[in-house]
Design an enzyme around this catalytic site. Structure first.
Site, short mmCIF file in Angstrom:
data_model
loop_
_atom_site.label_atom_id
_atom_site.label_comp_id
_atom_site.label_asym_id
_atom_site.label_seq_id
_atom_site.Cartn_x
_atom_site.Cartn_y
_atom_site.Cartn_z
N THR A 96 27.58 22.84 -1.30
CA THR A 96 27.65 24.21 -0.78
C THR A 96 28.50 24.34 0.49
O THR A 96 28.37 23.55 1.42
CB THR A 96 26.23 24.73 -0.47
N GLU A 208 41.38 15.06 9.31
CA GLU A 208 42.07 16.31 9.62
C GLU A 208 41.84 16.65 11.08
O GLU A 208 41.03 16.02 11.77
CB GLU A 208 41.59 17.44 8.70
N HIS A 246 38.62 24.21 6.98
CA HIS A 246 37.25 23.79 7.23
C HIS A 246 36.75 24.30 8.58
O HIS A 246 37.50 24.42 9.53
CB HIS A 246 37.15 22.26 7.20
#
Length: 287
Positions: A96, A208, A246
């Site tokens: 999720t 990242e 993100h």
């Protein structure tokens, strides 16, 4: 060999909406042993050949799973993780995205006092090619082998795997740890497991911008990791202060930039790929 999941993994699926059912079917086709599902209000029914229960506690008592994969919508996903912790499920994989940070603070506190391991949230899951898949990754691009992959990015996980398989290099286990600010399993956690796994000869690590996880992982690699490792940092062209994809990918106070992370990785002896297209070839040169 493999880490986290293998042919003995018995899975319960939490959340059997459209996405949960679709990906459960793909996992079964891959060979995953799904022994139960959980969806309140649908207890007593079956789906894809496995029984459905109203609660995880019931599912755990009847089917005795040793892993859970969660497809519950964001508003209830934190509670779903806590239910798995309370039911003493050893491995919890939460796919999720968008779980409120406040809910994940509660989850993090519960995890510290439990014997469970959480992978995610906001991740593609875990796969051991030829044995078990818990998540949403395309199983057909994976090949059994001896290279581990760990990544904050789901899409770049698939990119690395596709490149490896195209070169005839199979994978031991591939893990997407998730891109949220609060996650259950870190780069270091996975690297420790790969370091001890006799079935893993080398690793690709994909990070990242944002946070300090990659720098911390580089320090671990410098001092304790003894296998070839290639790396990549996504987000090098992101504008300062801008979230890119993100929730965890944001540079704060000048920290967490791509250049800082790349420098830390290079200082630790990690071969940094200049572009995503060169992930597999960068590792292949080390093997």
């Amino acid at each position: 060999m493999s880490i986290l999941v293998n042919e003995d993994t018995r899975v319960v699926v939490q959340g059997l909406g459209r996405a949960g059912l679709f990906h459960a079917e793909q996992c079964i086709r891959f060979g995953t042993d799904i022994v139960a599902g959980v969806h309140p209000g649908r207890g007593g029914q079956t789906a894809l050949g496995f029984p459905i229960f109203d609660s995880l506690r019931e599912a755990a008592a009847h089917a005795r799973p040793n892993a859970s994969v969660i497809f519950v919508p964001a508003a209830g996903a934190g509670d779903a993780i806590l239910e798995a912790v309370e039911s003493e499920v050893p491995l919890i994989v939460c796919i999720t995205e968008g779980i409120p940070v406040r809910d994940m603070v509660r989850v993090a506190a519960a995890m510290r006092c439990s014997g469970s391991r959480l992978v995610g949230p906001n991740c593609p899951g875990v796969i051991t090619p030829g044995k078990c898949k818990l998540g949403i990754m395309p199983g057909q691009i994976h090949e059994p082998g001896r290279v581990g992959v760990v990544s904050r990015s789901g899409t770049l996980t698939y990119e690395a795997v596709g490149q490896l398989s195209a070169l005839g290099i199979g994978q031991s286990t591939c893990i997407g740890i998730g891109g949220d600010p609060i996650i259950g399993t870190s780069f270091i956690d996975v690297l420790e497991m790969f370091n001890l796994d006799p079935g893993t000869d080398g690793v690709i690590m994909i990070g990242e911008i944002g946070g300090s996880a990659e720098e911390e992982a580089a320090e671990f690699v410098k001092g304790q990791f003894n296998k070839p490792i290639a790396g990549f940092i996504a987000g090098a062209t992101a504008p300062p202060g801008r979230r890119m994809g993100h929730a965890g990918a944001i540079i704060s106070g000048g920290k967490g930039t791509a250049s800082e992370k790349q420098a830390a990785m290079k200082a630790a002896g990690i071969a940094v790929a200049p572009t995503p297209a060169e992930l597999a070839t960068t590792l292949a040169q080390l093997l």
